[in-house]
Write an enzyme that holds these catalytic residues in place. Sequence first.
Site, PDB file in Angstrom:
ATOM      1  N   TYR A  55     -28.316  60.009 -15.589  1.00  0.00           N
ATOM      2  CA  TYR A  55     -27.240  60.825 -14.921  1.00  0.00           C
ATOM      3  C   TYR A  55     -27.257  62.363 -15.506  1.00  0.00           C
ATOM      4  O   TYR A  55     -26.755  62.440 -16.634  1.00  0.00           O
ATOM      5  CB  TYR A  55     -25.709  60.232 -14.881  1.00  0.00           C
ATOM      6  N   SER A 207     -20.658  52.036  -5.502  1.00  0.00           N
ATOM      7  CA  SER A 207     -20.499  52.863  -4.279  1.00  0.00           C
ATOM      8  C   SER A 207     -19.766  52.027  -3.286  1.00  0.00           C
ATOM      9  O   SER A 207     -20.071  51.793  -2.149  1.00  0.00           O
ATOM     10  CB  SER A 207     -22.035  52.991  -3.628  1.00  0.00           C
ATOM     11  N   ALA A 210     -19.338  53.814  -0.265  1.00  0.00           N
ATOM     12  CA  ALA A 210     -20.479  54.132   0.590  1.00  0.00           C
ATOM     13  C   ALA A 210     -20.931  55.530   0.267  1.00  0.00           C
ATOM     14  O   ALA A 210     -21.286  56.250   1.611  1.00  0.00           O
ATOM     15  CB  ALA A 210     -20.428  53.632   2.033  1.00  0.00           C
ATOM     16  N   GLY A 211     -20.922  56.114  -0.730  1.00  0.00           N
ATOM     17  CA  GLY A 211     -21.437  57.485  -0.873  1.00  0.00           C
ATOM     18  C   GLY A 211     -20.595  58.500  -0.141  1.00  0.00           C
ATOM     19  O   GLY A 211     -21.066  59.760  -0.036  1.00  0.00           O
ATOM     20  N   GLY A 212     -19.367  58.185   0.140  1.00  0.00           N
ATOM     21  CA  GLY A 212     -18.302  59.160   0.628  1.00  0.00           C
ATOM     22  C   GLY A 212     -18.070  58.704   2.186  1.00  0.00           C
ATOM     23  O   GLY A 212     -17.197  59.423   2.881  1.00  0.00           O
ATOM     24  N   LEU A 214     -16.677  56.202   3.556  1.00  0.00           N
ATOM     25  CA  LEU A 214     -15.382  55.632   3.430  1.00  0.00           C
ATOM     26  C   LEU A 214     -14.485  56.233   2.708  1.00  0.00           C
ATOM     27  O   LEU A 214     -13.207  55.633   2.699  1.00  0.00           O
ATOM     28  CB  LEU A 214     -15.680  54.086   3.034  1.00  0.00           C
ATOM     29  N   GLY A 216     -14.254  59.437   4.321  1.00  0.00           N
ATOM     30  CA  GLY A 216     -14.151  60.155   5.295  1.00  0.00           C
ATOM     31  C   GLY A 216     -14.780  61.583   5.356  1.00  0.00           C
ATOM     32  O   GLY A 216     -14.249  62.495   5.873  1.00  0.00           O
TER      33      GLY A 216
END
Length: 343
Positions: A55, A207, A210-212, A214, A216
Amino acid sequence: MQTKTLGRTGIQVSPLCLGTMMFGAFGNPDHDDCVRVIHAALDAGINFIDTADVYSQGESEQIIGKALAGSRRDNVVLATKAHFPMGSDPNRRGNSRRWIRQAVEGSLRRLGTDRIDLYQLHRPDPSCDIDESLGALSDLVREGKVLAIGTSTFPASQIVEAQWVAERRGRERFVTEQSAYSILVRTIEAEVLPTCQRHGLGTLVWSPLAGGWLAGKMKRDAPMPDTWRTRFNAKRFDPTTATSQRKFAIVDALTALAAQAGMTLIELSLRFVLEHPGVTSAIIGPRTFEQLQSQLSAPERRLSADVMDAIDALVRPGEIISLADFGYQPPAITDAATRRRPV
């Protein structure tokens, strides 16, 4: 926050784990602001932090080291991972004994600590015998540099193989698995979660938003946000694909469902993964203090059977909307040569 036992280790962890992939060059380069987010998470009751050497090429671990300097370290269950390349040298990657020994020393130095509570293999390594990895990890446990070991994104068959090898060869056994899991990515419900439950492994899920998707963040008529995630895996976020169009429809339905249940889409999505009895902790990955605040209330909410049934009607148990969301495809799928006889 109420805590859960991490597998059969006896270690108590919060149901939310602070993921730190967004700290540093990958997301938030302001170290002081990242430290503020970490401290806010700890003050809110989160006692579990997950990172990885890759990271921001070690920067995330350095930020965590700053945040935990002093008395805070003893109150945190600290997890990190190794596998992905840490430079151009072909031996500074993978799951070999040679690299694991070097990688753990680098993580200890950057984190400013004398031990890592949970050390994980970030992905499978087809080039390396699992006994080679377990041998190195077992030595580190005996030396006290690592207290427990785990895997990330391992298929069920390799989880079982590793358990068998550990028993047969007298190695330390993996006690956790970390997998992608969300309403849009339900693959692990079929085999990985039941396998972990059967063998007593704790399960961390990454996640959950889901990477953003969910949260919105994705919009039908807007370009992809320019973030490290979208640059790294553009296919996952391309709004013009058929899978993205289906995701938009699912998100619309979930947003309405969450409103009817008196919660936000973020709370609904996080609560969904925590409802599974095989899940120990959901890894959240806020980049800012505001994003952290929007997720902290999730463990306080429960989903009714009607809400869970409505989610199942939108995305079937075990289903994945897009393979780009899963994070790992084995060489047997990605390398065409493995499926064809040599001429």
